[in-house]
Motif scaffolding. Structure first.
Motif, PDB file in Angstrom:
ATOM      1  N   THR A 292       1.232  -0.973   0.061  1.00  0.00           N
ATOM      2  CA  THR A 292       0.177   0.372   0.026  1.00  0.00           C
ATOM      3  C   THR A 292       0.887   0.818   0.192  1.00  0.00           C
ATOM      4  O   THR A 292       2.289   0.972   0.418  1.00  0.00           O
ATOM      5  N   ALA A 293       0.316   2.946  -0.382  1.00  0.00           N
ATOM      6  CA  ALA A 293       0.825   3.415  -0.143  1.00  0.00           C
ATOM      7  C   ALA A 293      -0.375   4.439   0.323  1.00  0.00           C
ATOM      8  O   ALA A 293      -1.070   4.652   0.035  1.00  0.00           O
ATOM      9  N   ASP A 294       0.171   5.717   1.006  1.00  0.00           N
ATOM     10  CA  ASP A 294      -0.547   6.994   0.905  1.00  0.00           C
ATOM     11  C   ASP A 294      -0.579   7.935   0.018  1.00  0.00           C
ATOM     12  O   ASP A 294       0.602   8.373  -0.517  1.00  0.00           O
ATOM     13  N   TYR A 295      -1.714   8.285  -0.384  1.00  0.00           N
ATOM     14  CA  TYR A 295      -2.206   9.079  -1.578  1.00  0.00           C
ATOM     15  C   TYR A 295      -2.872  10.243  -1.666  1.00  0.00           C
ATOM     16  O   TYR A 295      -3.605  10.119  -0.325  1.00  0.00           O
ATOM     17  N   ILE A 329      -3.685   3.635  -0.469  1.00  0.00           N
ATOM     18  CA  ILE A 329      -4.541   2.405  -1.965  1.00  0.00           C
ATOM     19  C   ILE A 329      -3.466   1.518  -1.808  1.00  0.00           C
ATOM     20  O   ILE A 329      -2.871   1.594  -1.869  1.00  0.00           O
ATOM     21  N   GLY A 330      -4.026   0.728  -2.919  1.00  0.00           N
ATOM     22  CA  GLY A 330      -3.483  -0.572  -2.730  1.00  0.00           C
ATOM     23  C   GLY A 330      -2.409  -0.909  -4.073  1.00  0.00           C
ATOM     24  O   GLY A 330      -2.740  -0.041  -5.518  1.00  0.00           O
ATOM     25  N   LEU A 331      -1.170  -1.042  -4.345  1.00  0.00           N
ATOM     26  CA  LEU A 331      -0.149  -1.018  -5.363  1.00  0.00           C
ATOM     27  C   LEU A 331       0.064  -2.203  -6.097  1.00  0.00           C
ATOM     28  O   LEU A 331      -0.360  -3.437  -5.786  1.00  0.00           O
TER      29      LEU A 331
END
Length: 353
Positions: A292-295, A329-331
């Motif tokens: 995941t990543a924070d966007y 979000i999922g990468l």
């Protein structure tokens, strides 16, 4: 300082537990790994909702106004519930003293309207959190009653080389009232923790315990003084009041962990239990680590609170936990070379620094 030493000891010893699994079958190893990954749930009955007296007065407001008049760039942030000055900076207020500790004490004593409800005699110098800073000294004074520290309570000051106070940070218990007579001694508090752990033991087969024992022995050796509980008294906030308690670390092999305990000194109740060993569920094809990543699709609003006090707020000025607009979000694609692993305190991987 104690926590840093404890963390280092755990980090050095844990690889021994992993290598001690070699005598177990693959299925057995998976069972042990899964068992260790399921940490004992934390207990936390400590809180910051103690009904403290509001110390806001006309004299305090006048003192703050005078400071702002003499220091146009001054920022003063108060606790909305208690009126305590949590932070004050952008100032240059003279004090005096042969040492930084003495200068800090003299400043607090000379400004009683700023620190209403705080007895200077209850402040103890903390040498581990006091250090050289900004060309002067950062001084930490912990609040204590009869030599027993009040958890997370005290005053911090930044004093420059010319004995000017440049910043103040405070979080103390004004007019604190607590029963200092302890119904339990330290040994009884440790016994309460042992009973708590006994109720949470897991059924581990003898073969697995035999294979794990060398790793457990290595941890005991690395923990040194922390392998044996050393209870010390502390005053904590819980259940809407301040209470005397015992605090210590307890190393347990079943359930596995190095637990930081806080035991009520009157009732023997467990007020806090936090495992200092951090584990994750083993990565498999069935249960991979989430990618995941924070966007931020849009910028968070620039509010006055964000500019003045670094508060994260929504457009209406209400304080929130995460910046508005942030999404996790999922990468869709992830390069496995970005993974970093650690063994015996060393990080490895293509991008490990």
């Amino acid at each position: 300082k104690k926590f840093n030493l404890l963390t280092a000891a755990i980090a050095l010893a844990l690889p021994a537990v992993a290598t001690s699994h070699s005598a177990i079958t693959t299925d057995g190893l998976n069972n042990v790994a899964s068992m260790q990954a399921k940490q004992l749930a934390s207990i936390n009955k400590l809180d910051d909702t103690v009904s403290l007296e509001n110390i806001s007065t006309a004299l305090q407001a006048e003192a703050i106004a005078n400071i702002k008049q003499a220091n146009p760039n001054a920022t003063v942030r108060q606790n909305q519930t208690t009126g305590i000055i949590e932070a004050m900076y952008g100032i240059a207020m003279p004090t005096s003293g042969a040492t930084a500790e003495e200068a800090a004490r003299n400043f607090i004593a000379a400004n009683p309207n700023l620190f209403s409800g705080l007895n200077v005699a209850q402040l103890e110098y903390n040498p581990h959190r006091s250090k050289a800073a900004l060309g002067g000294q950062l001084v930490r004074l912990d609040q204590a009653i009869a030599g027993v520290k009040v958890l997370h309570s005290g005053v911090g000051l930044v004093i420059d080389k010319n004995n000017n106070v440049r910043a103040v940070m405070a979080d103390y218990a004004p007019f604190i009232d607590v029963t200092m007579a302890s119904a339990l001694d330290g040994a009884s508090a440790v016994s309460a923790a042992e009973i708590d752990l006994l109720q949470n033991q897991r059924n581990i087969p003898a073969q697995m315990l035999e294979a794990l024992q060398p790793g457990f022995d290595a941890i005991t050796k690395s923990l040194g003084v922390f392998a044996t509980p050393h209870p010390e008294q502390i005053i904590v906030k819980t259940g809407g009041e301040h209470k005397l308690a015992w605090q210590f670390y307890y190393y347990s092999t079943n359930p596995f962990g190095v637990f930081k305990y806080v035991i009520d000194a009157q009732s023997g109740d467990v007020l806090s239990r936090q495992d200092q060993v951090k584990t994750i569920v083993p990565v498999t094809e069935e249960s991979p680590l989430p990618q995941t990543a924070d966007y931020f699709p849009t910028f968070p609003p620039i509010t006055q609170g964000l500019k003045d006090e670094c508060k994260i707020e929504d457009a209406n000025g209400n304080e929130i936990e995460a910046p508005i607009g942030m999404e996790r979000i999922g990468l869709r694609k992830f390069n496995d070379s970005n993974r970093v692993s650690g063994v015996e305190g060393l990080l490895t991987g293509k991008h490990a620094l």
